[in-house]
Design a protein around this motif. Structure first.
Motif, mmCIF file in Angstrom:
data_model
loop_
_atom_site.group_PDB
_atom_site.id
_atom_site.type_symbol
_atom_site.label_atom_id
_atom_site.label_comp_id
_atom_site.label_asym_id
_atom_site.label_seq_id
_atom_site.Cartn_x
_atom_site.Cartn_y
_atom_site.Cartn_z
ATOM 1 N N ALA A 469 0.702 -1.103 -0.001
ATOM 2 C CA ALA A 469 -0.243 0.120 -0.100
ATOM 3 C C ALA A 469 0.815 1.315 0.060
ATOM 4 O O ALA A 469 0.209 2.217 0.070
ATOM 5 N N ARG A 470 2.044 1.267 -0.028
ATOM 6 C CA ARG A 470 3.267 2.181 0.049
ATOM 7 C C ARG A 470 3.001 3.181 0.997
ATOM 8 O O ARG A 470 3.270 4.340 1.166
ATOM 9 N N GLU A 471 2.742 2.480 2.427
ATOM 10 C CA GLU A 471 2.545 3.058 3.633
ATOM 11 C C GLU A 471 3.958 2.803 4.303
ATOM 12 O O GLU A 471 3.871 2.079 5.353
ATOM 13 N N TRP A 472 4.971 3.728 3.788
ATOM 14 C CA TRP A 472 6.323 3.186 4.036
ATOM 15 C C TRP A 472 6.703 2.898 5.520
ATOM 16 O O TRP A 472 7.234 2.236 6.006
ATOM 17 N N ASP A 473 6.344 4.176 6.331
ATOM 18 C CA ASP A 473 6.594 4.616 7.636
ATOM 19 C C ASP A 473 6.151 3.419 8.550
ATOM 20 O O ASP A 473 6.761 2.818 9.376
ATOM 21 N N ALA A 474 4.572 3.220 8.401
ATOM 22 C CA ALA A 474 4.103 2.009 9.361
ATOM 23 C C ALA A 474 4.858 0.974 8.871
ATOM 24 O O ALA A 474 5.154 -0.127 9.786
ATOM 25 N N HIS A 502 12.540 3.248 -2.160
ATOM 26 C CA HIS A 502 11.266 3.885 -2.768
ATOM 27 C C HIS A 502 11.024 5.352 -2.055
ATOM 28 O O HIS A 502 10.561 6.348 -2.692
ATOM 29 N N GLN A 503 11.589 5.658 -0.680
ATOM 30 C CA GLN A 503 11.309 7.199 -0.310
ATOM 31 C C GLN A 503 12.528 7.861 -0.672
ATOM 32 O O GLN A 503 12.680 9.110 0.138
ATOM 33 N N ARG A 504 13.457 7.515 -1.499
ATOM 34 C CA ARG A 504 14.496 8.220 -1.778
ATOM 35 C C ARG A 504 15.374 8.387 -0.365
ATOM 36 O O ARG A 504 16.273 9.225 -0.403
ATOM 37 N N ASP A 505 15.541 7.498 0.463
ATOM 38 C CA ASP A 505 16.349 7.607 1.810
ATOM 39 C C ASP A 505 17.443 6.712 1.485
ATOM 40 O O ASP A 505 17.571 5.762 2.260
ATOM 41 N N TRP A 506 18.490 7.437 1.020
ATOM 42 C CA TRP A 506 19.606 6.596 0.613
ATOM 43 C C TRP A 506 20.616 6.342 1.635
ATOM 44 O O TRP A 506 21.231 5.339 1.834
ATOM 45 N N PRO A 507 20.725 7.157 2.781
ATOM 46 C CA PRO A 507 21.513 6.975 3.930
ATOM 47 C C PRO A 507 20.990 5.647 4.574
ATOM 48 O O PRO A 507 21.671 4.826 5.084
ATOM 49 N N THR A 508 19.772 5.590 4.910
ATOM 50 C CA THR A 508 19.087 4.341 5.291
ATOM 51 C C THR A 508 19.150 3.011 4.450
ATOM 52 O O THR A 508 19.417 2.089 5.035
#
Length: 750
Positions: A469-474, A502-508
């Motif tokens: 569902a692309r609810e990434w944080d949850a 998908h969130q473009r959070d490259w460090p993570t």
């Protein structure tokens, strides 16, 4: 009223008021809709609607809601699930807040089309009535005149009278011509083609289709629709080779259910003439069509496609599949507004199925449809056997009957709650059926258990649902919890890393893959390393890029940034307008490329940009030497070259002069690229035709454009016929040359 003129007028008004983002969105949403990029429409529309409401702009609100419905209803065939919004929008658009809105009439089309998606023949009378009433309030100068005319024609066809529909279209075309808008006749061609096919006038349908391809709308959705029409027509003419040559691949059709009906007809006609196999793959594809339409709240379309799929299944000796389609049709028939022949079709299919079931099973070892029949028979004979129930469900899933598999497994899991293997299958069935509500309930039920093992399973079920569902944080919070368990430490990190990408959070991304490799140094090669190289490239961690490249057996010597010259490829970029374009590039590293092709000149130029791309190829074609040229999707730019591009148009100067023009561009660190082909012609003021040249010239932002323009002019100075570049001359500050080139362009109608 000219709706698009209103859009043109409000654009600068919004930008002057600091609403640049809203101005961009009201251009991007229609473009994404007609190009079948519906995921982008769903992402952009809520933002645009919120901005319109916050700014107190009811006309813009109607515009955004209308175009979102165009995507949902006209393209994705959403019926009952969009009906409430369609009714609400008609009320709002015709209410006091939006009084005078130029798109109020268009909302009537949305509602009429929505009823058609639910049950076309069942609501045809009402659709015809509302279309007729709306046409009485407008004239041919309204852009929606042709849209509403097509709605009325479609309603007549669905009432079983294609001849009346065709005569109506002829009358509407005469009105357009009388109003001096004869060019708008092309907007009626899709309906004309449908009428002619229904009437069996196939040669006339072919002529109309060729007219639409040559002169009609160029949007991606329209282009695909006409391709499918060509297939339907050629197949009816017995021209199987020509039909197959134009058939779009299923992957291009699946995102847009408005193509399903005609695509199914095309395949049925190809099977009829022996040009397409009636096999399991065809059965799976049609079942995917049916499942998507049912999920969207459409009833008649999936009923009709299920009838065709059942006939095909019987034709290839698969009565078990035909029985599933019959059951689906019976459920759908109960929801039709009017039967319109449904009862007769059901009765005929029951009779055919009864005959087929009397035949002995066919000897087809390994055939998935025959395996389904065997599993269904075995499960029916021993309904309490868990292994047989799971085999039956797996056979259903294998043939894309996910909803049916979920129903079977729910009954089984209720009776056998400790059958963990069945719970895993049930989650897969919910996922494949896109049944978010039941998928959520399964995860919550497992999480509420007192058993730690079932709670762990619940976290995985819920994390996978939230990821889909692309609810990434949850999803990531659950994955972080799962990563605390040594049994899940690596897998949970890798799923979390994929979400972070998908969130473009490259460090993570980089941290999580590094941790996974530390925990499991022998981790299998593949997606984790590619994700790691993407993240490390953005972050400049070139040592990690080299390490993962080496794991993938890509030896890259040296250290520091990687900027090599590897093979030719193509990169799919997305412009600020939302339009996509595939550009030639040279690969410069594992996940980087430098763009070599001048891009659209009405958007920020991309020539020589260095980009990071998704390493999963979207496709490929062979070059002149038979080597594959892969197509990749851009993730983000790594370095912008900041070029500007301009058009060069006129009579072809000859190959020698063309070579000199390229040298001039290169001397100014630019590029000169021809866009036209051999068929491009220009006409002199005296009416004489010449071979033409249409090209792009691009230069870096710090180039001396005046010097470049002068050098180009020196090349063509002695030519008898002109080449012009008014925009380049204007950008160079040479107003005299810019005006001279504009006059030449007008004289030569360039």
């Amino acid at each position: 009223m000219d709706i698009w003129q209103w859009v043109q007028d409000i654009d600068p008004e919004l930008r002057r008021g600091g609403q640049q983002r809203l101005a961009d969105l009201i251009r991007r949403i229609p473009s994404a809709t007609v190009d079948d990029h519906h995921d982008r429409v769903d992402a952009l529309a809520p933002e645009a609607l919120a901005l319109a409401k916050a700014s107190g702009l009811p006309w813009v609100e109607v515009f955004v809601r209308h175009w979102h419905l165009q995507s949902r209803v006209l393209h994705r065939c959403q019926g009952e699930m969009a009906l409430g919004e369609a009714v609400a929008l008609v009320d709002y658009a015709h209410g006091e807040a939006a009084r005078g809105c130029p798109q109020a009439v268009c909302t009537v089309q949305d509602l009429a089309a929505c009823y058609s998606r639910v049950d076309g023949p069942g609501w045809a009378r009402e659709r015809a009535d509302v279309s007729r009433e709306t046409l009485a309030r407008i004239d041919p100068t309204w852009p929606c005149f042709t849209c509403i005319s097509c709605e009325y024609s479609g309603a007549l066809r669905e009432q079983g009278d294609p001849q009346a529909a065709l005569e109506f279209l002829d009358a509407q075309q005469k009105q357009l011509v009388a109003a001096g808008l004869g060019r708008e006749r092309t907007s009626l061609l899709s309906e004309r083609i449908a009428c002619l096919i229904d009437l069996g006038r196939i040669d006339d349908a072919l002529a109309a289709c060729e007219d639409a391809i040559a002169n009609g709308r160029r949007e991606e959705s329209q282009r695909r629709a006409r391709q499918i029409d060509l297939v339907r027509i050629y197949a009816r003419l017995g021209r199987g080779f020509d039909a197959c040559r134009h058939l779009p691949v299923p992957e291009d059709i699946l995102p847009t259910p408005s193509h399903y009906e005609s695509y199914t007809d095309a395949l049925v006609q190809l099977v009829r003439i022996g040009a397409w196999p009636n096999d399991v793959a065809l059965g799976r594809l049609l079942q995917r069509f049916i499942a998507r339409l049912r999920l969207n709240g459409s009833h008649r379309l999936p009923f009709d496609i299920a009838a065709a799929a059942a006939d095909l299944a019987l034709g290839r000796g698969s009565p078990a599949v035909a029985a599933l389609h019959l059951a689906a049709m019976e459920r759908l028939a109960a929801r039709l507004h009017r039967p319109a022949g449904a009862s007769e079709r059901l009765a005929a299919l029951r009779l055919s199925l009864e005959t087929a079931l009397k035949q002995p099973p066919q000897d087809r070892p390994g055939d998935p449809e025959e395996r389904l029949r065997a599993c269904a028979d075995a499960s029916a004979a021993e309904p309490d056997d868990p292994a047989l129930a799971r085999s039956h469900a797996a056979a259903l899933l294998d043939l894309d009957f996910a909803r049916e598999a979920a129903d079977l497994l729910e009954r089984h899991v209720d009776a056998h709650p400790d059958d963990d293997a069945a719970v895993d299958l049930l989650e897969a069935a919910y996922r494949n059926a896109e049944d978010d509500d039941r998928h959520r309930a399964l995860g919550e039920r497992l999480l509420a258990s007192d058993d730690p093992a079932r709670q762990r399973r619940g976290r995985w079920v819920s994390a996978r649902r939230l990821t889909r569902a692309r609810e990434w944080d949850a999803a990531n919070r659950l994955l972080a919890r799962l990563a605390e368990d040594p049994a899940d430490a690596v897998h949970a990190r890798l799923i979390h890393a994929n979400n972070a990408r998908h969130q473009r959070d490259w460090p993570t991304v980089l941290r999580l893959v590094d941790e996974a490799l530390q925990l499991q140094p022998d981790l299998g090669m593949g997606t984790p390393d590619w994700n790691r190289m993407v993240a490390a490239t953005f972050l400049g961690a070139w040592d990690r890029v080299r390490h993962s490249a080496a794991r993938l057996r890509m030896l890259i010597e040296g250290d520091g940034p990687i900027d090599l010259r590897w093979e030719l490829c193509r990169i799919r970029v997305e412009h600020p307008s939302g339009k996509r374009q595939d550009l030639y590039a040279t690969r410069t590293g594992p996940v980087t490329a430098r763009l070599l092709q001048i891009s659209r000149i009405d958007q920020p130029q991309r020539l020589f940009d260095r980009v990071v791309f998704d390493p999963n190829p979207l496709g490929s074609h062979e070059d002149d030497d038979g080597q594959p040229v892969y197509l990749y999707a851009e993730i983000d730019p790594l370095h912008r070259a900041e070029y500007r591009a301009f058009t060069v148009d006129g009579a072809h100067p000859g190959d020698a002069a063309l070579t000199d023009l390229r040298r001039v561009a290169q001397a100014h660190r630019g590029s000169f690229q021809v866009q036209s082909g051999d068929r491009y012609r220009v006409t002199s003021p005296a009416g004489e035709e010449r071979p033409g040249l249409y090209a792009f010239a691009a230069f870096p932002s710090d180039a001396d454009l005046r010097a470049a323009s002068d050098a180009l002019a020196a090349v063509v100075a002695g030519l008898a016929d002109p080449l012009v570049w008014p925009d380049l001359a204007a950008a160079a500050g040479d107003d005299a040359r810019a005006e001279q080139h504009r006059e030449l362009a007008r004289a030569w109608t360039l």
